[in-house]
Design a protein around this motif. Structure first.
Motif, mmCIF file in Angstrom:
data_model
loop_
_atom_site.group_PDB
_atom_site.id
_atom_site.type_symbol
_atom_site.label_atom_id
_atom_site.label_comp_id
_atom_site.label_asym_id
_atom_site.label_seq_id
_atom_site.Cartn_x
_atom_site.Cartn_y
_atom_site.Cartn_z
ATOM 1 N N PRO A 1 -9.706 1.473 -1.337
ATOM 2 C CA PRO A 1 -8.775 2.147 -1.195
ATOM 3 C C PRO A 1 -9.750 3.864 -1.703
ATOM 4 N N GLN B 1 -3.165 4.171 -3.142
ATOM 5 C CA GLN B 1 -4.673 3.816 -2.920
ATOM 6 C C GLN B 1 -5.612 4.860 -4.258
ATOM 7 N N GLU C 1 0.942 -0.860 0.143
ATOM 8 C CA GLU C 1 0.497 0.310 0.130
ATOM 9 C C GLU C 1 0.522 1.350 0.013
#
Ligand code: GN1
Ligand code: MG
Length: 368
Positions: free
Chosen positions: A307, A340, A261
């Motif tokens: 996200p 994201q 991430e």
């Protein structure tokens, strides 16, 4: 370290603590492994609860105790062996067996039994993903009849309207003077605000319930044994009533991203369809029995929502000057935000395919 041993001595542990070392890579709490000297005594996980974030530690531990006791009863009723490997066990204080946390005047601490020969993964293949889907489905289904009412350990945790309001406040204050540099990102996120707050509106209309779910189903919050079987779900701080599809979307957010991430390599970010399909298959096998048609219909929405929500949260923290998430360098939260958003774009492109995959599974199940 001296201090950590003193804290450990407050809990009703079996055995003599011999070493305490840092463990894991969570963004919120500080975690240590405490080894005991004796071979026949368990080792333990010692954790400092971040009470800036979890302000109601009493309520937090109440939730966790209610959930783990309920899961334990279920395991016992099914005649499962090795129960301390299948559910987290929190240790009471010596001085007060009703309490599973210790306040040292400054910080809150808790201890649970360490599960040996167990593994967490930061990435999964389709096989693990399918098992994880089934396991999170089971976790939710076991908690459908939880008698206790859980508190929201972080109020409005997965409330997208609330997260957008927080972003709005951060923009207003511009506390770290970073706003100007991220204007285009803010605009990009705001463009989707209406669409992404659909769940809250449906909830207000009485069409979408809140149910007990995990609310932090990162891929590394599930433990497997050395043969690859699911042992249990960990990191229970955020178990609370929320939209049930949260757990679905949040798992895919980490598991189906080809990158971590916080990877800055945006061009390498893809949404792994094979992970989505395997996870969905495992999850729906269990969850179809309790999900409403609307909750099922919203699974692709949930996949995009997480996200998106995470981008909003990371960006908010970046604008605020990194006050929430642990960061390793100045732009860490900005890198996470961009990551994201790229994942979100990939998911948006994959949505028609997700829909048809889900429909296929549903029709097989209803025919067969
Ligand atoms: C935090 O503690 P950790 O790293 O498992 C956060 C999650 C985020 C995640 C992003 C209480 O989880 O909501 O999705 O970071 N937990 C809290 O990596 O805010
Ligand atoms: Mg974690």
């Amino acid at each position: 370290m001296e201090k950590l041993f003193d804290i450990a001595s407050r809990f009703a542990l079996e055995g003599t603590p011999s070493t305490i070392k840092p463990l894991g890579n969570g963004l919120i709490n500080d975690t240590y492994i405490l080894r005991t000297a004796e071979n026949d005594c368990p080792d333990y996980v010692l954790q400092r609860i971040n009470h800036n974030i979890f302000t109601d530690v009493e309520g937090l531990q109440h939730n966790i105790t209610a959930v783990t006791n309920h899961l334990r009863k279920r395991l016992q009723a099914r005649g499962e062996k090795d129960i301390t490997r299948r559910v987290l066990t929190f240790i009471p204080l010596k001085a007060d067996a009703g309490k599973t946390y210790f306040f040292d005047g400054e910080n809150y601490w808790r201890i649970s039994i360490f599960i040996p020969d167990a593994f967490t993964f930061d990435t999964v293949d389709p096989h693990y993903s399918e098992m994880a889907g089934r396991a999170f489905g089971n976790f939710q289904s076991e908690l459908v009849d939880l008698p206790e009412t859980l508190t929201e350990t972080i109020p409005d945790f997965h409330n997208m309207e609330f997260r957008l309001r927080q972003l709005g406040e951060a923009i207003e204050a511009d506390a770290a003077g970073r706003l100007e540099s991220v204007r285009p990102i803010v605009d990009d996120l705001m463009r989707r605000a209406e669409e992404m707050t659909a769940a809250e509106r449906l909830h207000r209309e009485g069409r979408l319930p809140k149910r007990v779910c995990h609310c932090d189903t990162k891929v590394n919050n599930m433990m497997f044994d050395s043969e690859g079987n699911v042992l249990c779900v960990i990191d229970l701080d955020t178990v609370m009533p929320s939209f049930i599809f949260s757990d679905f979307g949040d798992f895919l957010r980490t598991a189906a991203n080809t990158e971590a991430e916080d990877s800055p390599e945006l061009d390498k970010i893809e949404f792994r369809t094979e992970i989505f399909e395997a996870f969905t298959k495992g999850y729906l096998e269990v969850a179809m029995s309790f999900l409403t048609p609307l909750e099922i219909e919203m699974l692709p929405y949930a996949t995009a929502l997480f996200p998106y929500m995470q981008a909003v949260r990371f960006l908010t923290d970046y604008i605020n000057g990194d006050t929430y998430y642990k960061t390793a360098y100045a732009d860490h939260n900005l890198v996470r935000t961009r990551n994201q958003i790229r994942l979100l774009e990939r998911i948006e492109a994959a949505t028609p395919r997700m829909r048809s995959f889900i429909n296929e599974i549903i029709s097989q199940k209803t025919v067969g």
